[in-house]
Design a protein around this motif. Structure first.
Motif, PDB file in Angstrom:
ATOM      1  N   GLU A 102      -2.711   6.015 -15.307  1.00 33.38           N
ATOM      2  CA  GLU A 102      -2.074   5.709 -14.024  1.00 33.38           C
ATOM      3  C   GLU A 102      -0.942   6.676 -13.720  1.00 33.38           C
ATOM      4  O   GLU A 102       0.001   6.820 -14.495  1.00 33.38           O
ATOM      5  CB  GLU A 102      -1.544   4.274 -14.049  1.00 33.38           C
ATOM      6  CG  GLU A 102      -1.265   3.749 -12.662  1.00 33.38           C
ATOM      7  CD  GLU A 102      -0.709   2.336 -12.713  1.00 33.38           C
ATOM      8  OE1 GLU A 102      -1.408   1.420 -12.274  1.00 33.38           O
ATOM      9  OE2 GLU A 102       0.421   2.165 -13.198  1.00 33.38           O
ATOM     10  N   GLY A 141      -3.366   6.918  -6.294  1.00 28.64           N
ATOM     11  CA  GLY A 141      -3.777   7.874  -5.269  1.00 28.64           C
ATOM     12  C   GLY A 141      -5.217   8.336  -5.423  1.00 28.64           C
ATOM     13  O   GLY A 141      -5.574   9.412  -4.941  1.00 28.64           O
ATOM     14  N   GLN A 169      -9.559   3.731 -10.820  1.00 28.14           N
ATOM     15  CA  GLN A 169      -9.024   2.382 -10.574  1.00 28.14           C
ATOM     16  C   GLN A 169      -8.226   2.464  -9.275  1.00 28.14           C
ATOM     17  O   GLN A 169      -7.359   3.329  -9.123  1.00 28.14           O
ATOM     18  CB  GLN A 169      -8.121   1.913 -11.709  1.00 28.14           C
ATOM     19  CG  GLN A 169      -7.385   0.603 -11.340  1.00 28.14           C
ATOM     20  CD  GLN A 169      -6.659  -0.056 -12.486  1.00 28.14           C
ATOM     21  OE1 GLN A 169      -7.284  -0.592 -13.378  1.00 28.14           O
ATOM     22  NE2 GLN A 169      -5.337  -0.027 -12.453  1.00 28.14           N
ATOM     23  N   THR A 178      -4.163  -0.016  -3.908  1.00 26.25           N
ATOM     24  CA  THR A 178      -3.657  -0.180  -2.546  1.00 26.25           C
ATOM     25  C   THR A 178      -4.753  -0.460  -1.512  1.00 26.25           C
ATOM     26  O   THR A 178      -4.610  -1.359  -0.682  1.00 26.25           O
ATOM     27  CB  THR A 178      -2.843   1.084  -2.174  1.00 26.25           C
ATOM     28  OG1 THR A 178      -1.770   1.176  -3.111  1.00 26.25           O
ATOM     29  CG2 THR A 178      -2.282   1.001  -0.768  1.00 26.25           C
TER      30      THR A 178
HETATM   31  C1  LIG Z   1       0.251  -4.863  -4.522  1.00 26.14           C
HETATM   32  C2  LIG Z   1       0.071  -4.192  -5.849  1.00 26.14           C
HETATM   33  C3  LIG Z   1       0.420  -4.902  -7.009  1.00 26.14           C
HETATM   34  C4  LIG Z   1       0.195  -4.320  -8.259  1.00 26.14           C
HETATM   35  N1  LIG Z   1       0.456  -5.053  -9.374  1.00 26.14           N
HETATM   36  C5  LIG Z   1       0.114  -4.573 -10.601  1.00 26.14           C
HETATM   37  C6  LIG Z   1       0.234  -5.389 -11.755  1.00 26.14           C
HETATM   38  O1  LIG Z   1       0.624  -6.546 -11.693  1.00 26.14           O
HETATM   39  N2  LIG Z   1      -0.122  -4.850 -12.950  1.00 26.14           N
HETATM   40  C7  LIG Z   1      -0.596  -3.560 -13.060  1.00 26.14           C
HETATM   41  O2  LIG Z   1      -0.919  -3.123 -14.169  1.00 26.14           O
HETATM   42  N3  LIG Z   1      -0.728  -2.772 -11.980  1.00 26.14           N
HETATM   43  C8  LIG Z   1      -0.403  -3.257 -10.741  1.00 26.14           C
HETATM   44  N4  LIG Z   1      -0.609  -2.473  -9.631  1.00 26.14           N
HETATM   45  C9  LIG Z   1      -1.254  -1.156  -9.785  1.00 26.14           C
HETATM   46  C10 LIG Z   1      -2.768  -1.244  -9.550  1.00 26.14           C
HETATM   47  O3  LIG Z   1      -3.406  -2.030 -10.514  1.00 26.14           O
HETATM   48  C11 LIG Z   1      -3.430   0.137  -9.538  1.00 26.14           C
HETATM   49  O4  LIG Z   1      -3.396   0.752 -10.787  1.00 26.14           O
HETATM   50  C12 LIG Z   1      -2.772   1.079  -8.569  1.00 26.14           C
HETATM   51  O5  LIG Z   1      -2.538   0.400  -7.370  1.00 26.14           O
HETATM   52  C13 LIG Z   1      -3.629   2.302  -8.333  1.00 26.14           C
HETATM   53  O6  LIG Z   1      -3.021   3.183  -7.441  1.00 26.14           O
HETATM   54  P1  LIG Z   1      -3.200   3.072  -5.846  1.00 26.14           P
HETATM   55  O7  LIG Z   1      -2.301   1.991  -5.408  1.00 26.14           O
HETATM   56  O8  LIG Z   1      -2.779   4.422  -5.350  1.00 26.14           O
HETATM   57  O9  LIG Z   1      -4.648   2.781  -5.561  1.00 26.14           O
HETATM   58  C14 LIG Z   1      -0.344  -3.015  -8.350  1.00 26.14           C
HETATM   59  C15 LIG Z   1      -0.641  -2.302  -7.187  1.00 26.14           C
HETATM   60  C16 LIG Z   1      -0.441  -2.882  -5.951  1.00 26.14           C
HETATM   61  C17 LIG Z   1      -0.802  -2.103  -4.712  1.00 26.14           C
END
Ligand SMILES: Cc1cc2nc3c(=O)[nH]c(=O)nc-3n(C[C@H](O)[C@H](O)[C@H](O)COP(=O)(O)O)c2cc1C
Length: 478
Positions: free
Chosen positions: A243, A291, A310, A313
Motif C-alpha cells: 500500500e 491510487g 487492491q 476509494t
Molecule cells: C474510507 C476508507 C477507509 C479505509 N479504512 C481502512 C481500514 O480500516 N483498514 C485498512 O487496512 N485500510 C483502510 N483503507 C485503505 C483501503 O483498504 C485501500 O487499501 C486503499 O483505499 C487503496 O487505495 P485507494 O483508496 O487509492 O484505492 C481505507 C480506505 C478508505 C477509502
C-alpha cells in the motif's frame, strides 16, 4: 504451528476491494464484490459497536437477526438480542446504548459482542454465493483482534488482511483457532518492563469446533517489513498487499526523518517506494494498493508481477458502501465542481499514523467544527496501552479529555490536533452517537488522493454507480 501452502490452491483475484473501516466496506459491499468474482472484504473494525447499533436501529432489513439465527452458540446470540435489539428502532435523538467500555482487557460479555460482530458481518457477506470473502483488521486495535477473528472464523471467513502495524503473531492465532484451541496475542504496551498478553479460549463460548484456517495477507509499505514478516511470523502468510501513501485511511509514515510540505502534510520520497522485483523474489503473490483504481494501473500491476490491485476509494463511493448517501453526494459533487480537497493529516489519528482526510464542509475536517466538539472518549478503540506506575496495564487516548490523558502520563504535545476517529467514523456510516449534552457527533471522511480524479468515472457511470460497474470498469482492458 501449521505450515500450509495454501497459495497453490488459490484462484488469485485480480481485484481486492480494500477493507474500509468502520463499516464503509460493510457486508453489502463485500457481498457484491465477491459475487462479482473478485475478493470482497468487510472491515472488521469496531464490529461489536456496529452490530449493537444496527440492532438498536431496529435491524430494519432483518439481516442481523437472520445472521444471529445461524450463530453456532444460541445462548450468546440470545444475549446480544435481549441486550441490544430495539424493535422499531430508537427515538429521534435517543443516544445509542454503549457497549460496556473495556475495563482492562474486557469482560466476557464484551468478548461475546466481538465474536458475534465478527460472525454476523462475515455470515452476511458470504450469503447467496460461494466465493471467498475477506476481513480487514487494524493491527493497532489489539484488544478486539482475537474476538473479532474468532467470530469471523466461525462464519468461515476466507482471508484476513491486516495493516497499521506488524501483524507477525496473527498467523499463529489463525492456526490455533482453526484447531479449536485457545490463542494468545502479545500486546504492544508503552513503557512495558514485562510482557503483557491476552488470550481467547474458544471453549468459554461453547464446545469448540475445527474451523477453516483463512489465508493471511499483511498490508505492507516496505520491502523490509515484507521480508521480516516472512521470516518472523509464527505461521504461514499467503501474500501481501503493498500500500502506497496515496491510499485512503491510515498511511504508513514516511521512512526516516519526516519532513512536511507547506500545508503540513508528510512528504514521501524514493525511500518509500516498494521495490517490486525484490518483493517478487519472496515468492508470494501481491496486490498493489493506493491510487491503483484504474484499468491502466491494473495492467501496470500485472506487468510488474503483481496478482492484481487492491482498490478502496472507488468502491467507497459505490451504491453498496456504508458511507451515508449525503456524504457520497456531497463528496462526489465536490469532486465534480472542484470544491473539495484531500489533506494527509499527520495529527488527526490518535494512532500517530498519517490519516487521509476529505475536506468536506461541516465535518471535523473544518477547524471550527473540530473545536466546537468537546473531548469525549466513549468508544476507545484506538487507545494506546501503557504500563502504569503500579506495573498494571493502562489505557489512554490522545483524543480523550486533556485531564484524563495527562493524569495517565500522556504528554500535552501528543494531544495537539488529535481527533476522535471512533465517533466520527460511526457518523460517516449513519450511526452518530447523540452525546449526553445532546450534541450529535459529526463525520470525518477519509479517502485516497484519487478521489479527486473520479470526475471522469462519474461522467461515464453516474454518481450512483454500483460495485459491479467498478469491477467491469477495472477489468475492461485486463
Ligand atoms: C474510507 C476508507 C477507509 C479505509 N479504512 C481502512 C481500514 O480500516 N483498514 C485498512 O487496512 N485500510 C483502510 N483503507 C485503505 C483501503 O483498504 C485501500 O487499501 C486503499 O483505499 C487503496 O487505495 P485507494 O483508496 O487509492 O484505492 C481505507 C480506505 C478508505 C477509502
Amino acid at each position: 504451528m501449521i505450515q500450509t501452502d495454501q497459495t497453490s490452491h488459490w484462484d488469485l483475484p485480480r481485484i481486492i476491494q480494500g477493507g474500509m473501516g468502520a463499516a464503509v466496506s460493510n457486508w453489502k459491499l463485500a457481498q457484491a464484490v465477491s459475487s462479482g468474482g473478485q475478493l470482497g472484504v468487510i472491515s472488521g473494525t469496531a464490529l461489536d459497536t456496529i452490530i449493537v447499533r444496527r440492532l438498536q436501529d431496529g435491524d430494519v432489513d432483518g439481516s442481523t437477526r437472520r445472521a444471529l439465527e445461524h450463530f453456532p452458540y444460541p445462548d450468546l446470540a440470545r444475549y446480544a438480542l435481549e441486550t441490544y435489539y430495539k424493535p422499531g428502532g430508537r427515538a429521534t435523538n435517543e443516544p445509542y446504548k454503549r457497549l460496556a467500555l473495556q475495563v482492562g482487557l474486557g469482560s466476557r460479555n464484551a468478548q461475546i459482542m466481538m465474536v458475534v460482530g465478527g460472525f454476523v458481518e462475515v455470515f452476511l457477506a458470504k450469503e447467496g454465493h460461494n466465493a471467498p470473502v475477506g476481513m480487514n483488521l487494524l493491527t493497532k486495535i489489539q484488544t478486539h483482534t482475537l474476538g473479532t477473528l474468532y467470530g469471523a472464523m466461525l462464519a468461515g471467513v476466507d482471508c484476513i488482511l491486516m495493516g497499521a502495524g506488524i501483524p507477525k503473531d496473527i498467523p499463529g492465532v489463525l492456526d490455533k483457532f482453526a484447531l479449536g484451541e485457545s490463542a494468545s496475542l502479545k500486546l504492544d504496551v508503552t513503557g512495558a518492563t514485562e510482557t503483557f498478553s491476552m488470550t481467547l479460549e474458544p471453549a468459554q463460548f461453547g464446545t469448540p469446533m475445527p474451523l477453516k484456517r483463512p489465508k493471511f495477507l499483511p498490508i505492507i509499505a516496505s520491502n523490509l517489513l515484507a521480508t521480516m514478516l516472512t521470516r518472523k511470523s509464527n505461521g504461514s502468510i499467503e501474500g501481501f498487499i503493498v500500500e502506497g501513501p496515496t491510499a485512503g485511511g491510515h498511511n504508513a509514515p514516511p521512512r526516516g526523518q519526516t519532513t512536511f510540505d507547506e500545508r503540513g502534510q508528510p512528504i514521501y520520497g524514493e525511500r518509500d517506494v516498494v521495490d517490486l522485483s525484490a518483493l517478487k523474489a519472496i515468492g508470494l503473490p501481491f496486490w498493489l494498493a493506493g491510487g491503483t483504481g484504474t484499468p491502466d494501473a491494473l495492467r501496470h500491476a500485472l506487468e510488474h508481477g503483481a496478482a492484481g490491485i487492491q482498490v478502496g476509494t472507488l468502491f467507497a463511493y459505490s451504491r453498496e458502501s456504508g458511507l451515508t448517501p449525503e456524504i457520497k453526494k456531497t463528496a462526489l459533487s465536490g469532486v465534480q465542481n472542484g470544491s473539495i480537497g484531500i489533506f494527509t493529516d499527520p495529527l488527526a489519528s490518535p494512532t500517530g499514523f498519517p490519516f487521509k482526510v476529505v475536506e468536506i464542509p461541516g465535518t471535523l475536517s473544518e477547524q471550527s467544527v473540530y473545536q466546537a466538539r468537546g473531548r469525549v472518549c466513549d468508544l476507545a478503540y484506538l487507545r494506546e496501552m501503557y504500563q502504569t506506575d503500579q506495573g498494571k496495564l493502562g489505557f489512554r487516548c490522545a483524543s480523550e479529555p486533556f485531564d484524563a490523558f495527562l493524569a495517565k502520563g500522556g504528554k500535552l504535545e501528543d494531544t495537539k490536533g488529535r481527533k476522535c476517529l471512533c465517533n466520527s467514523l460511526m457518523a460517516d456510516v449513519g450511526m452518530a452517537q447523540v452525546q449526553r449534552n445532546g450534541v450529535v457527533e459529526q463525520a470525518l471522511v477519509t479517502s485516497g488522493d484519487d478521489l479527486l480524479k473520479l470526475g471522469r468515472f462519474i461522467e461515464r457511470y453516474s454518481s450512483d454507480y454500483t460495485a459491479s460497474q467498478v469491477i467491469s470498469y477495472l477489468l475492461a482492458q485486463a
